[in-house]
Design a protein around this motif. Structure first.
Motif, PDB file in Angstrom:
ATOM      1  N   HIS A 173       0.820  -1.152  -0.126  1.00 13.10           N
ATOM      2  CA  HIS A 173       0.190  -0.065   0.167  1.00 13.10           C
ATOM      3  C   HIS A 173       0.724   1.320  -0.046  1.00 13.10           C
ATOM      4  N   MET A 174       1.919   1.043   0.725  1.00  8.78           N
ATOM      5  CA  MET A 174       2.857   2.426   0.851  1.00  8.78           C
ATOM      6  C   MET A 174       3.644   2.520  -0.583  1.00  8.78           C
ATOM      7  N   LEU A 175       4.103   1.651  -1.035  1.00  9.76           N
ATOM      8  CA  LEU A 175       4.844   1.474  -2.444  1.00  9.76           C
ATOM      9  C   LEU A 175       3.801   2.138  -3.389  1.00  9.76           C
ATOM     10  N   SER A 176       2.736   1.748  -3.448  1.00 13.48           N
ATOM     11  CA  SER A 176       1.919   1.967  -4.735  1.00 13.48           C
ATOM     12  C   SER A 176       1.380   3.511  -4.465  1.00 13.48           C
ATOM     13  N   GLY A 177       1.379   3.987  -3.375  1.00 13.49           N
ATOM     14  CA  GLY A 177       0.920   5.388  -3.238  1.00 13.49           C
ATOM     15  C   GLY A 177      -0.476   5.688  -3.094  1.00 13.49           C
ATOM     16  N   MET A 178      -1.385   4.596  -3.070  1.00 10.86           N
ATOM     17  CA  MET A 178      -2.819   4.680  -3.206  1.00 10.86           C
ATOM     18  C   MET A 178      -3.119   5.507  -1.935  1.00 10.86           C
ATOM     19  N   TRP A 179      -2.691   6.329  -1.289  1.00  9.46           N
ATOM     20  CA  TRP A 179      -2.899   7.274  -0.145  1.00  9.46           C
ATOM     21  C   TRP A 179      -2.877   8.581  -0.823  1.00  9.46           C
ATOM     22  N   LYS A 180      -2.271   8.899  -2.053  1.00  6.27           N
ATOM     23  CA  LYS A 180      -2.027  10.139  -2.889  1.00  6.27           C
ATOM     24  C   LYS A 180      -2.876  10.045  -3.856  1.00  6.27           C
ATOM     25  N   THR A 181      -3.223  11.436  -4.741  1.00  8.37           N
ATOM     26  CA  THR A 181      -3.984  11.517  -5.818  1.00  8.37           C
ATOM     27  C   THR A 181      -3.421  10.875  -6.853  1.00  8.37           C
ATOM     28  N   PRO A 182      -3.976  10.615  -8.210  1.00  6.83           N
ATOM     29  CA  PRO A 182      -3.437  10.160  -9.313  1.00  6.83           C
ATOM     30  C   PRO A 182      -2.436  10.716  -9.910  1.00  6.83           C
ATOM     31  N   ALA A 183      -2.311  12.123  -9.885  1.00  9.29           N
ATOM     32  CA  ALA A 183      -1.332  12.973 -10.460  1.00  9.29           C
ATOM     33  C   ALA A 183      -0.065  12.761  -9.814  1.00  9.29           C
ATOM     34  N   GLU A 184      -0.102  12.740  -8.471  1.00  4.49           N
ATOM     35  CA  GLU A 184       1.006  12.471  -7.431  1.00  4.49           C
ATOM     36  C   GLU A 184       1.577  11.094  -7.742  1.00  4.49           C
ATOM     37  N   ARG A 185       0.666  10.182  -8.125  1.00  3.90           N
ATOM     38  CA  ARG A 185       1.131   8.845  -7.896  1.00  3.90           C
ATOM     39  C   ARG A 185       1.801   8.646  -9.400  1.00  3.90           C
ATOM     40  N   CYS A 186       1.632   9.547 -10.453  1.00  2.00           N
ATOM     41  CA  CYS A 186       2.249   9.257 -11.715  1.00  2.00           C
ATOM     42  C   CYS A 186       3.738   9.826 -11.447  1.00  2.00           C
ATOM     43  N   PHE A 187       4.149  10.662 -10.509  1.00  2.00           N
ATOM     44  CA  PHE A 187       5.532  10.937 -10.321  1.00  2.00           C
ATOM     45  C   PHE A 187       6.173  10.279  -8.919  1.00  2.00           C
ATOM     46  N   LEU A 188       5.306   9.247  -8.590  1.00  2.00           N
ATOM     47  CA  LEU A 188       5.849   8.565  -7.329  1.00  2.00           C
ATOM     48  C   LEU A 188       7.045   7.884  -7.460  1.00  2.00           C
ATOM     49  N   TRP A 189       7.877   7.692  -6.914  1.00  4.91           N
ATOM     50  CA  TRP A 189       9.476   6.834  -6.672  1.00  4.91           C
ATOM     51  C   TRP A 189       9.427   6.196  -5.242  1.00  4.91           C
ATOM     52  N   LEU A 190       9.277   5.023  -5.260  1.00  4.39           N
ATOM     53  CA  LEU A 190       9.445   4.156  -4.078  1.00  4.39           C
ATOM     54  C   LEU A 190       8.540   4.797  -2.834  1.00  4.39           C
ATOM     55  N   GLY A 191       7.314   4.935  -3.053  1.00  4.84           N
ATOM     56  CA  GLY A 191       6.186   5.464  -2.067  1.00  4.84           C
ATOM     57  C   GLY A 191       6.344   7.110  -1.758  1.00  4.84           C
ATOM     58  N   GLY A 192       6.939   7.914  -2.712  1.00  3.82           N
ATOM     59  CA  GLY A 192       7.204   9.215  -2.259  1.00  3.82           C
ATOM     60  C   GLY A 192       7.868  10.015  -3.481  1.00  3.82           C
ATOM     61  N   PHE A 193       8.181  11.273  -2.947  1.00  2.00           N
ATOM     62  CA  PHE A 193       9.308  11.921  -4.357  1.00  2.00           C
ATOM     63  C   PHE A 193      10.391  11.733  -4.398  1.00  2.00           C
ATOM     64  N   ARG A 194      11.005  11.997  -5.613  1.00  2.00           N
ATOM     65  CA  ARG A 194      12.359  12.037  -5.745  1.00  2.00           C
ATOM     66  C   ARG A 194      13.188  13.225  -5.463  1.00  2.00           C
ATOM     67  N   SER A 195      14.126  13.123  -4.337  1.00  2.00           N
ATOM     68  CA  SER A 195      14.894  14.302  -3.685  1.00  2.00           C
ATOM     69  C   SER A 195      15.454  14.976  -4.786  1.00  2.00           C
ATOM     70  N   SER A 196      16.468  14.189  -5.929  1.00  2.00           N
ATOM     71  CA  SER A 196      16.830  14.903  -6.766  1.00  2.00           C
ATOM     72  C   SER A 196      15.975  15.934  -7.694  1.00  2.00           C
ATOM     73  N   GLU A 197      14.740  15.539  -8.037  1.00  2.00           N
ATOM     74  CA  GLU A 197      13.804  16.154  -8.786  1.00  2.00           C
ATOM     75  C   GLU A 197      13.474  17.623  -7.935  1.00  2.00           C
ATOM     76  N   LEU A 198      13.033  17.280  -6.785  1.00  2.00           N
ATOM     77  CA  LEU A 198      12.529  18.291  -5.762  1.00  2.00           C
ATOM     78  C   LEU A 198      13.733  19.350  -5.703  1.00  2.00           C
ATOM     79  N   LEU A 199      14.987  19.194  -5.416  1.00  2.00           N
ATOM     80  CA  LEU A 199      16.092  20.134  -5.677  1.00  2.00           C
ATOM     81  C   LEU A 199      15.916  20.531  -6.789  1.00  2.00           C
ATOM     82  N   LYS A 200      15.971  20.108  -7.991  1.00  2.00           N
ATOM     83  CA  LYS A 200      15.840  20.758  -9.364  1.00  2.00           C
ATOM     84  C   LYS A 200      14.849  21.759  -9.570  1.00  2.00           C
ATOM     85  N   LEU A 201      13.720  21.479  -9.004  1.00  2.00           N
ATOM     86  CA  LEU A 201      12.421  22.715  -8.977  1.00  2.00           C
ATOM     87  C   LEU A 201      12.826  23.620  -8.138  1.00  2.00           C
ATOM     88  N   LEU A 202      13.486  23.516  -7.046  1.00  2.00           N
ATOM     89  CA  LEU A 202      13.688  24.578  -6.170  1.00  2.00           C
ATOM     90  C   LEU A 202      14.904  25.592  -6.731  1.00  2.00           C
TER      91      LEU A 202
END
Length: 330
Positions: A173-202
């Motif tokens: 359940h945690m790896l699939s990200g079913m507790w998040k919205t569909p768009a968030e799950r589209c960018f999901l990586w191992l149950g959460g966000f990619r740190s490298s991508e987040l730093l790039k956005l910031l």
């Protein structure tokens, strides 16, 4: 005598006509009376039918109201029972089923418990972000901002702690990200966000940065990317190994082989699945360390802007999901 006879006949005829007239009037009166009685009877029957219909409608209305009240009371009792069960789940690690006839470990209902906790966590985060945004717009002092920023960083630590508990109950359940919205799950990586991508956005949101800060952010992004690649490769190897293990338990015709071989292969597969929780924990540790290191590298005001940017980014992903689900369909 000759003159009297016609008069006598005339008188007799007149009396007869008068009697006939009275008889006809009497008949008309009787007919009118009968017609009036029949009309009155019809009116009474309509009134009785209408009264009976009204009584029946009132009876049905009372039954519907009684059923509705009973349904509300039943729903209230179920809600109270669910709240009590969730409270016991948080305190004891056990979730009692709504039927009350058996106890389940958190593996059965840990996903539901986490989803509820995550919704509460998100509400608290929205409140903290609104407080931070108001402080930034009001040009609050660094000391005031630091208190709010430290609170938000600690709040992120709390969600990682909750995810660790939930992973022990239901790692899929945690790896699939079913507790998040569909768009968030589209960018999901191992149950959460990619740190490298987040730093790039910031990177564009935090300018101007000093050379030391820029170097720190670049190094953090590089190390995050390397760690992500290593975890991704580990997951790929695990999936391949699992596929080979499950395929090894198949017989020549594609069906399961002998029972002993089947049970042995499934036991091996179960053992390998145990490493999924470890992968999720490492990924969350990477995300947690990235946030903390970013906070140490930036100034208080830069950290505040970074946290606002992160929140706004994920809020837009959730809004995108809502728009997508509400789109017109042909």
């Amino acid at each position: 005598m000759a003159d009297a006879s016609p008069r006598t006949d005339t008188s007799t005829d007149g009396d007869t006509d008068e009697k006939n007239l009275r008889f006809e009037q009497g008949q008309l009166g009787i007919a009118a009376s009968d017609s009036s009685d029949r009309s009155k009877d019809k009116t009474d029957q309509k009134t009785l039918r209408r009264l009976a219909q009204n009584r029946e409608a009132a009876r049905k209305s009372r039954l519907r109201k009684k059923a509705y009240v009973q349904q509300l009371e039943s729903s209230r009792l179920k809600l109270t029972q669910l709240e009590q069960e969730l409270q016991r789940a948080r305190q004891q690690g056990i979730f009692i089923s709504s039927s009350g006839d058996q106890a389940h470990s958190t593996s059965g209902n840990g996903a539901l418990a986490f989803d509820i906790e995550y919704a509460r966590w998100q509400e608290d985060q929205n409140r903290q972000i609104n407080e931070l945004r108001a402080a930034v717009n009001a040009h609050a002092s660094d000391s005031d901002l630091r208190v709010i920023v430290d609170g938000i960083i600690a709040h992120y630590d709390e969600i990682f702690r909750l995810k660790g508990i939930a992973a022990k109950a239901d790692v899929f359940h945690m790896l699939s990200g079913m507790w998040k919205t569909p768009a968030e799950r589209c960018f999901l990586w191992l149950g959460g966000f990619r740190s490298s991508e987040l730093l790039k956005l910031l990177a564009n949101q935090l300018e101007p940065l000093t050379e030391q800060q820029l170097a720190g952010i670049c190094n953090l992004q590089q190390t995050s990317l390397q760690a992500e690649d290593a975890l991704s490769q580990g997951m790929e190897q695990l999936q391949q190994s699992l596929a080979e293990t499950l395929a090894g338990s198949l017989g020549p015709s594609g069906s399961s082989g002998n029972v002993a071989n089947y049970m042995g292969q499934m036991a091996m597969a179960m053992g390998k699945l145990g490493t999924l929780e470890n992968f999720l924990r490492q990924a969350d540790n990477l995300r947690q360390q990235t946030l903390q290191q970013m906070h140490r590298t930036l100034t208080t005001r830069q950290s505040a802007r970074a946290l606002l940017a992160i929140h706004d980014y994920f809020s837009r992903l959730r809004a995108l999901s809502s728009l997508w689900l509400a789109r017109p369909r042909e």
